[in-house]
Every structure is written in structure tokens, then in C-alpha cells.
Design a protein around this motif. Structure first.
Motif, PDB file in Angstrom:
ATOM      1  N   TYR A  63       0.930  -1.264   0.093  1.00 11.95           N
ATOM      2  CA  TYR A  63      -0.074  -0.080   0.092  1.00 11.95           C
ATOM      3  C   TYR A  63       0.924   1.264  -0.103  1.00 11.95           C
ATOM      4  N   LEU A  64       1.825   1.193   0.941  1.00  9.20           N
ATOM      5  CA  LEU A  64       2.863   2.370   0.924  1.00  9.20           C
ATOM      6  C   LEU A  64       3.508   2.599  -0.308  1.00  9.20           C
ATOM      7  N   ALA A  65       3.852   1.517  -0.947  1.00  9.54           N
ATOM      8  CA  ALA A  65       4.678   1.650  -2.470  1.00  9.54           C
ATOM      9  C   ALA A  65       3.878   2.378  -3.475  1.00  9.54           C
ATOM     10  N   ARG A  66       2.432   2.042  -3.448  1.00 10.29           N
ATOM     11  CA  ARG A  66       1.222   2.241  -4.393  1.00 10.29           C
ATOM     12  C   ARG A  66       1.212   4.021  -4.278  1.00 10.29           C
ATOM     13  N   VAL A  67       1.146   4.309  -2.989  1.00  9.12           N
ATOM     14  CA  VAL A  67       0.800   5.794  -2.714  1.00  9.12           C
ATOM     15  C   VAL A  67       2.071   6.611  -2.839  1.00  9.12           C
ATOM     16  N   ALA A  68       3.187   5.818  -2.890  1.00  5.29           N
ATOM     17  CA  ALA A  68       4.529   6.571  -2.837  1.00  5.29           C
ATOM     18  C   ALA A  68       4.764   7.750  -4.249  1.00  5.29           C
ATOM     19  N   GLU A  69       4.297   7.193  -5.284  1.00  9.01           N
ATOM     20  CA  GLU A  69       4.345   8.068  -6.625  1.00  9.01           C
ATOM     21  C   GLU A  69       3.483   9.308  -6.536  1.00  9.01           C
ATOM     22  N   SER A  70       2.323   9.078  -5.812  1.00  5.91           N
ATOM     23  CA  SER A  70       1.457  10.221  -5.660  1.00  5.91           C
ATOM     24  C   SER A  70       1.975  11.093  -4.796  1.00  5.91           C
ATOM     25  N   MET A  71       2.493  10.651  -3.799  1.00  5.09           N
ATOM     26  CA  MET A  71       3.047  11.606  -2.598  1.00  5.09           C
ATOM     27  C   MET A  71       4.001  12.325  -3.170  1.00  5.09           C
ATOM     28  N   MET A  72       4.813  11.716  -3.945  1.00  5.91           N
ATOM     29  CA  MET A  72       6.050  12.744  -4.483  1.00  5.91           C
ATOM     30  C   MET A  72       5.514  13.572  -5.563  1.00  5.91           C
ATOM     31  N   GLN A  73       4.705  13.336  -6.263  1.00  3.23           N
ATOM     32  CA  GLN A  73       3.762  14.193  -7.150  1.00  3.23           C
ATOM     33  C   GLN A  73       3.376  15.501  -6.485  1.00  3.23           C
ATOM     34  N   GLN A  74       2.625  14.998  -5.300  1.00  6.06           N
ATOM     35  CA  GLN A  74       2.097  16.171  -4.505  1.00  6.06           C
ATOM     36  C   GLN A  74       3.001  17.071  -3.700  1.00  6.06           C
ATOM     37  N   MET A  75       4.051  16.450  -3.488  1.00  2.00           N
ATOM     38  CA  MET A  75       5.416  17.196  -3.171  1.00  2.00           C
ATOM     39  C   MET A  75       5.556  18.548  -4.166  1.00  2.00           C
ATOM     40  N   ARG A  76       5.851  17.764  -5.547  1.00  4.00           N
ATOM     41  CA  ARG A  76       6.389  18.552  -6.424  1.00  4.00           C
ATOM     42  C   ARG A  76       5.279  19.714  -6.849  1.00  4.00           C
ATOM     43  N   HIS A  77       4.028  19.408  -6.813  1.00  6.37           N
ATOM     44  CA  HIS A  77       3.183  20.562  -7.175  1.00  6.37           C
ATOM     45  C   HIS A  77       3.058  21.312  -6.120  1.00  6.37           C
ATOM     46  N   ILE A  78       3.433  21.280  -4.922  1.00  6.81           N
ATOM     47  CA  ILE A  78       3.631  21.927  -3.731  1.00  6.81           C
ATOM     48  C   ILE A  78       4.560  23.007  -4.218  1.00  6.81           C
ATOM     49  N   ARG A  79       5.716  22.298  -4.231  1.00 10.44           N
ATOM     50  CA  ARG A  79       6.956  23.121  -4.574  1.00 10.44           C
ATOM     51  C   ARG A  79       6.670  24.111  -5.587  1.00 10.44           C
ATOM     52  N   LEU A  85       4.595  31.574  -6.798  1.00  6.32           N
ATOM     53  CA  LEU A  85       4.270  32.806  -5.850  1.00  6.32           C
ATOM     54  C   LEU A  85       5.495  33.886  -5.956  1.00  6.32           C
ATOM     55  N   ASP A  86       6.741  33.248  -6.310  1.00  8.18           N
ATOM     56  CA  ASP A  86       8.015  34.135  -6.166  1.00  8.18           C
ATOM     57  C   ASP A  86       7.685  34.879  -7.484  1.00  8.18           C
ATOM     58  N   THR A  87       8.225  36.181  -7.581  1.00  8.68           N
ATOM     59  CA  THR A  87       8.371  37.050  -8.522  1.00  8.68           C
ATOM     60  C   THR A  87       9.196  36.648  -9.484  1.00  8.68           C
ATOM     61  N   SER A  88      10.343  36.108  -9.021  1.00  8.22           N
ATOM     62  CA  SER A  88      11.645  35.776 -10.001  1.00  8.22           C
ATOM     63  C   SER A  88      11.257  34.428 -10.889  1.00  8.22           C
ATOM     64  N   MET A  89      11.810  34.200 -11.824  1.00  8.70           N
ATOM     65  CA  MET A  89      11.717  33.093 -12.690  1.00  8.70           C
ATOM     66  C   MET A  89      12.695  31.990 -12.218  1.00  8.70           C
ATOM     67  N   ARG A  90      12.286  31.077 -11.181  1.00 14.29           N
ATOM     68  CA  ARG A  90      13.123  29.797 -10.952  1.00 14.29           C
ATOM     69  C   ARG A  90      12.206  28.721 -10.689  1.00 14.29           C
ATOM     70  N   GLY A  91      12.785  27.702 -10.577  1.00 12.83           N
ATOM     71  CA  GLY A  91      12.259  26.405 -10.353  1.00 12.83           C
ATOM     72  C   GLY A  91      12.854  25.342 -11.462  1.00 12.83           C
ATOM     73  N   VAL A  92      12.117  24.024 -11.440  1.00 16.24           N
ATOM     74  CA  VAL A  92      12.604  23.010 -12.264  1.00 16.24           C
ATOM     75  C   VAL A  92      11.454  22.646 -13.027  1.00 16.24           C
ATOM     76  N   LEU A  93      11.582  22.597 -14.442  1.00 15.69           N
ATOM     77  CA  LEU A  93      10.938  22.082 -15.480  1.00 15.69           C
ATOM     78  C   LEU A  93      11.087  20.623 -15.939  1.00 15.69           C
ATOM     79  N   PHE A  94       9.958  19.930 -15.760  1.00 12.00           N
ATOM     80  CA  PHE A  94      10.064  18.638 -15.969  1.00 12.00           C
ATOM     81  C   PHE A  94       9.685  18.298 -17.502  1.00 12.00           C
ATOM     82  N   ILE A  95      10.536  17.642 -18.232  1.00 15.31           N
ATOM     83  CA  ILE A  95      10.551  17.540 -20.019  1.00 15.31           C
ATOM     84  C   ILE A  95      10.795  16.203 -20.338  1.00 15.31           C
ATOM     85  N   GLY A  96       9.670  15.633 -21.184  1.00 17.36           N
ATOM     86  CA  GLY A  96       9.967  14.249 -21.817  1.00 17.36           C
ATOM     87  C   GLY A  96      10.043  14.475 -23.481  1.00 17.36           C
ATOM     88  N   ALA A  97      11.100  13.618 -23.952  1.00 11.87           N
ATOM     89  CA  ALA A  97      11.333  13.905 -25.398  1.00 11.87           C
ATOM     90  C   ALA A  97      11.599  12.660 -25.903  1.00 11.87           C
TER      91      ALA A  97
END
Length: 286
Positions: A63-79, A85-97
Motif C-alpha cells: 500500500y505504501l509503495a502504491r501511494v509513494a508516486e502520488s505523494m512525490m507528485q503532491q510534493m512537487r506540485h506544492i513546490r 508565488l515568487d516574482t523571479s523566474m526560478r524552478g525546475v521544468l520536467f520535460i519528456g522527449a
């Protein structure tokens, strides 16, 4: 529990092996074992049972392993929301190609963008076009670049088009192609189907494939070395001297075109760093 703990559960569940998981996370096995013990103490359960062939997850561990991915995504969305909210342009873009786009086009795109926005970083995943669409649907990336349209994303825009052609370092006649050595390569299924259909419309004999290589870049080098011909997108042979080409055409006399798409979900433009990147790519001269 922190991000690292969820990441440990996620990877260990996929690998079922502590040694391999520790290697992927660049930590020692004792450190990984200690983190697992910490996770078990947090939830007061046994997460895994260890055996000679690896680890097996308990019901609670599953059960914990199944929710691990969603927990990681939630933390990424929070960040991302906090970063937004920051007026400066900073952060990480996740790109697939696709590997084709990553090797021949992405470096110059990211280099130019980085010059404009030095505080925006990238996390890039290279895979097949079909899998890029899956990563988008699973919200594992913000933006995708693909060379085959699987119709999985609501927002997709053509960035550029290029003819598919026969390329060889030696002059050839089209009718001789079935008897000349061909260099084949792994590519997305939809593109392969189009090339195979063209072949069946023009020849009764199967191609004489004497090499099967892993990717377009390898095929390019083999063509350059005079070891056979390849059926490739035209951009890949730019800059090569003394290459003879023939554009593939359909039954209506139209060139067979390979398109490259930009994919993203509409809501991603609410993330400022994603929006500026999308706008930049749309105006980029490919």
C-alpha cells in the motif's frame, strides 16, 4: 517521512532489490536499510521481508509503495505552487522527449532558454514518443516533445516538419534500392508503419537489411561511413557532405513528412516557468 523516503519506497518496489535500489539512489546499502527501518517505525508496520532473491513487500508495504508516486507528485506540485508565488523566474521544468529530438534539437533549445532564464533548471527524460504521452498523462512531466502523434494530449502543436528520405553516401537508382544494403534502426511504431507502407507500395521484394542499429544517430554514422543506405528524416543528414537523397512520396505524390510536436496539458500554463518555456519554444526558429 520525507521525499527521499517516498522515493526509496517507489524505486524499491520497482526493483525488488536493495543493492540495485541503493545504486540508483547513490546511497550505501546500510543507509538504505536504516531509512527503511525509519519508515517502518513511522507507520509501526513491517514494509518488506528480505530473502535470498531480493525483497518481498508486505500488504502494508504494498500500500505504501502504491501511494509513494502520488505523494512525490503532491510534493512537487506544492513546490511548484510556492515557486509560482515568487516574482523571479526560478524552478525546475520536467520535460519528456524522443531520443531523436533530445539528441539533435533539444540542446540548442535549452541552451538559448537558459541564457534568458538562468535560474530555471531542467529534468529531462528521454524515451519513445508513445511513452512521453504516458508521462504527460501521469503528470510526471510538464512538457513533451514527440515525433509521432498518438493523440493522447489535448494540447499539441506542430513545431516543424521534415521530409523522410532515402540517404546514401553513394549514388543510387530507386529501382536498385531493394538490392542494396540497408541500415535499419529502432524507431516509433507509427513512423515505422508509414515507411513499411511506402515500401510495399513501391517494391515487391523485402529490403536487404544488413545492419540493425539502436538509434538514428548510429544509422547516420553508418550512412556517413558508406556502409549502406538509411530511410531517415532529412534533418539528421544536415551538414553531411556528399550524401545522395531521395524523398519518399505517397500515392498522391505528396512528400512523406515527419512532424515534431510540442505536447502539454492546458493547466500547465498556470505554472509561470512552464508558460514562458512554451512561449519560447513556439517562437523558436528550428
Amino acid at each position: 517521512m520525507d521525499d527521499r523516503d517516498w522515493q526509496i519506497l517507489y524505486i524499491l518496489y520497482k526493483e525488488k532489490n536493495i543493492t540495485k535500489t541503493a545504486q540508483l539512489l547513490y546511497i550505501s546499502q546500510p543507509a538504505l536499510t536504516a531509512r527503511l527501518k525509519h519508515i517502518e517505525q513511522c507507520f509501526n508496520v513491517t514494509v518488506v521481508n528480505r530473502g535470498h532473491k531480493g525483497v518481498t513487500f508486505t500488504t502494508e508495504g504494498e500500500y505504501l509503495a502504491r501511494v509513494a508516486e502520488s505523494m512525490m507528485q503532491q510534493m512537487r506540485h506544492i513546490r511548484e505552487e510556492v515557486s509560482n508565488l515568487d516574482t523571479s523566474m526560478r524552478g525546475v521544468l520536467f520535460i519528456g522527449a524522443s531520443s531523436y529530438f533530445t539528441m539533435f534539437t533539444m540542446p540548442k533549445v535549452l541552451k538559448k532558454f537558459k541564457e534568458l532564464y538562468p535560474n530555471i533548471d531542467f529534468n529531462v527524460t528521454t524515451t519513445w514518443s508513445q511513452d512521453v504521452s504516458k508521462l504527460l498523462d501521469n503528470q510526471q512531466i510538464h512538457i513533451g516533445f514527440v515525433s509521432a502523434d498518438y493523440g493522447a494530449c489535448s494540447t499539441r502543436e506542430v513545431l516543424y516538419e521534415e521530409p523522410i528520405c532515402i540517404a546514401s553516401s553513394q549514388a543510387f537508382q530507386l529501382e536498385d534500392i531493394p538490392f542494396l544494403p540497408r541500415i535499419d534502426y529502432d524507431t516509433d511504431g507509427m513512423i515505422k508503419l508509414r515507411i513499411d507502407k511506402w515500401w510495399r507500395q513501391h517494391f515487391n521484394n523485402p529490403p536487404l537489411i544488413n545492419m540493425k542499429v539502436d538509434r538514428l544517430a548510429t544509422c547516420r554514422e553508418m550512412i556517413k561511413a558508406g556502409l549502406g543506405y538509411g530511410i531517415v528524416p532529412s534533418r539528421i543528414i544536415r551538414g553531411l557532405d556528399d550524401i545522395y537523397t531521395y524523398k519518399l512520396q505517397d500515392e498522391q505524390g505528396q512528400d512523406l513528412i515527419r512532424k515534431t510536436w510540442l505536447l502539454y496539458h492546458p493547466e500547465v500554463v498556470n505554472l509561470r516557468i512552464a508558460k514562458v518555456f512554451i512561449d519560447f519554444v513556439k517562437n523558436f526558429e528550428f
